[in-house]
Design a protein around this motif. Structure first.
Motif, mmCIF file in Angstrom:
data_model
loop_
_atom_site.group_PDB
_atom_site.id
_atom_site.type_symbol
_atom_site.label_atom_id
_atom_site.label_comp_id
_atom_site.label_asym_id
_atom_site.label_seq_id
_atom_site.Cartn_x
_atom_site.Cartn_y
_atom_site.Cartn_z
ATOM 1 N N GLY A 158 27.617 14.766 11.054
ATOM 2 C CA GLY A 158 26.356 15.284 10.528
ATOM 3 C C GLY A 158 25.742 16.335 11.429
ATOM 4 N N LEU A 159 24.806 17.076 10.832
ATOM 5 C CA LEU A 159 24.156 18.175 11.551
ATOM 6 C C LEU A 159 23.391 17.676 12.775
ATOM 7 C CD1 LEU A 159 23.392 21.140 11.705
ATOM 8 C CD2 LEU A 159 21.631 20.723 9.973
ATOM 9 N N GLY A 160 22.717 16.532 12.639
ATOM 10 C CA GLY A 160 21.963 15.979 13.770
ATOM 11 C C GLY A 160 22.897 15.667 14.927
ATOM 12 N N LEU A 163 17.047 12.346 18.377
ATOM 13 C CA LEU A 163 18.375 12.309 17.741
ATOM 14 C C LEU A 163 19.182 11.117 18.248
ATOM 15 C CD1 LEU A 163 19.421 16.083 17.710
ATOM 16 C CD2 LEU A 163 19.237 14.596 15.711
ATOM 17 N N GLU A 164 19.042 10.834 19.551
ATOM 18 C CA GLU A 164 19.792 9.696 20.115
ATOM 19 C C GLU A 164 19.365 8.383 19.464
ATOM 20 O OE1 GLU A 164 20.840 11.512 24.504
ATOM 21 O OE2 GLU A 164 18.916 10.547 24.182
ATOM 22 N N ASN A 165 18.121 8.348 18.957
ATOM 23 C CA ASN A 165 17.608 7.117 18.340
ATOM 24 C C ASN A 165 17.625 7.177 16.814
ATOM 25 O OD1 ASN A 165 16.983 5.720 20.757
ATOM 26 N ND2 ASN A 165 15.341 7.199 21.075
ATOM 27 N N THR A 166 18.257 8.233 16.259
ATOM 28 C CA THR A 166 18.288 8.360 14.795
ATOM 29 C C THR A 166 19.507 7.632 14.239
ATOM 30 O OG1 THR A 166 17.181 10.486 14.935
ATOM 31 C CG2 THR A 166 18.333 10.035 12.874
ATOM 32 N N ARG A 167 19.266 6.735 13.309
ATOM 33 C CA ARG A 167 20.370 6.014 12.643
ATOM 34 C C ARG A 167 20.970 6.918 11.575
ATOM 35 N NH1 ARG A 167 22.005 3.174 15.124
ATOM 36 N NH2 ARG A 167 20.705 2.610 16.836
ATOM 37 N N PRO A 168 22.231 6.725 11.226
ATOM 38 C CA PRO A 168 22.794 7.519 10.131
ATOM 39 C C PRO A 168 21.933 7.383 8.882
ATOM 40 C CG PRO A 168 24.507 6.251 11.234
ATOM 41 C CD PRO A 168 23.202 5.791 11.809
ATOM 42 N N GLY A 209 25.555 8.805 5.258
ATOM 43 C CA GLY A 209 26.139 8.186 6.452
ATOM 44 C C GLY A 209 26.144 9.133 7.641
ATOM 45 N N GLU A 210 25.464 10.282 7.540
ATOM 46 C CA GLU A 210 25.457 11.269 8.620
ATOM 47 C C GLU A 210 24.165 11.163 9.428
ATOM 48 O OE1 GLU A 210 25.971 15.053 6.671
ATOM 49 O OE2 GLU A 210 28.144 14.830 6.706
ATOM 50 N N ILE A 211 24.228 11.591 10.686
ATOM 51 C CA ILE A 211 23.000 11.651 11.484
ATOM 52 C C ILE A 211 22.293 12.946 11.093
ATOM 53 C CG2 ILE A 211 22.055 11.785 13.824
ATOM 54 C CD1 ILE A 211 24.394 9.964 14.677
#
Ligand code: UTP
Length: 290
Positions: free
Chosen positions: A108-110, A216-221, A225-227
């Motif tokens: 994912g982009l994130g 971003l490190e704490n973002t769930r997919p 299913g992508e970050i």
């Protein structure tokens, strides 16, 4: 703080362009005779960016070759007396300092932006998506940097889109601040038109503060299913001011077939070498169909 670094995510699989993208990165597909990514790097360089990080992936080696010096080709061109071409090729390899990092999996982009963490360090930086080109009198990123210099906060490049296009984009919940500038209250990735907070879409250009990396490190997919960068930007807008700037210019999503064809036709028509001949040809095609 001055914006001198840009990140260009170009590690996506390009499934909308299969089979062409099986062996050729979609960012290298040419609009007339110039790869998409070159237009984007030219925009960054003309906007004052000095260092560019390309997020690359498997099967994307052609990108590195394109922005490198080509000794063999230049020697051959020199032997053939084609000096104009040598200059033109040299100018490609000296556009900016270009760095690369590989995103091992297209998560994912994130996730792609997170791969830029150590390159970016603790400064605000620009993001230009590798499959979005913008034709504008003043380069789109330069317009955005000018707005950043006034607000000193994250700036998202936006434009209004039609109702049927809302579900293709990250859509913002906007609060007007001044002509062309909105404060971002929230964002939704690819909403249904009836659930969208507005018709203002984020279109491939961003200036982001480094706080995004922790988020971003704490973002769930999320969706697919992508970050999602959208989810982290939404969290950023809850912590600090984030603005949306309606840039001037026409943007093409060259990662989609229609966007690619539109860009090809319009760039070709505006070229001094082939524009008139191509326009005459198009008239005959339209005449045949009428
Ligand atoms: P897209 O969603 O348009 O790219 O991402 P994609 O996944 O390659 O497209 P399709 O749907 O399969 O055709 C926007 C930009 O983000 C990059 C892409 O390369 C593109 O420039 N990207 C996307 C990454 O670098 N990594 C990812 O994991 C996803």
């Amino acid at each position: 703080m001055k914006i001198t670094k840009a990140v260009i995510p170009a590690a996506g699989l390009g499934t909308r362009f299969l089979p062409a993208t099986k062996a050729v990165p979609k960012e290298m597909l040419p609009i007339v005779d110039t790869p998409t990514l070159q237009y984007i790097i030219e925009e960054a360089a003309q906007s004052g960016i000095e260092d560019i990080l390309i997020i690359s992936g498997r099967g994307k080696r052609a990108i590195e070759d394109h922005f490198d010096k080509s000794y063999e080709l230049e020697t051959e061109l020199a032997r053939a007396g084609k000096t104009d071409w040598i200059q033109s090729l040299e100018s490609i390899s000296s556009l900016a300092n270009i760095h690369y990092v590989r995103q091992k999996q297209a998560l994912g982009l994130g996730h792609a932006i997170l791969c830029a963490k150590s390159f970016v360090g603790n400064e605000p930086f620009a993001v230009l998506l590798g499959d979005d080109i913008v034709r504008a009198q003043k380069p789109c990123l330069r317009q955005m940097i000018d707005v950043y210099e006034k607000y000193e906060a994250s700036i998202l490049g936006v434009q209004e889109v039609s109702r049927e296009d809302i579900s293709k984009y990250g859509i913002i919940d906007a609060m007007p601040v001044e002509t062309g500038v909105n404060r971002v209250r929230g964002m939704v990735e690819k909403p249904k038109p009836e659930e969208a907070p507005s018709n203002i879409a984020v279109l491939g250009r961003y200036i982001i503060t480094p706080e995004i990396f922790t988020l971003l490190e704490n973002t769930r997919p999320g969706a697919g299913g992508e970050i999602q960068l959208t989810d982290a930007l939404c969290a950023l807008a809850q912590k600090e001011p984030v603005y949306a700037y309606t840039f001037e210019g026409k943007r093409y999503d060259v990662g989609s077939k229609i966007g690619f064809l539109q860009a090809t036709v319009e760039y070709a028509l505006s070229r001094s070498d082939i524009g008139a001949q191509f326009a005459a040809y198009l008239k005959t095609v339209i005449g045949d169909k009428a």
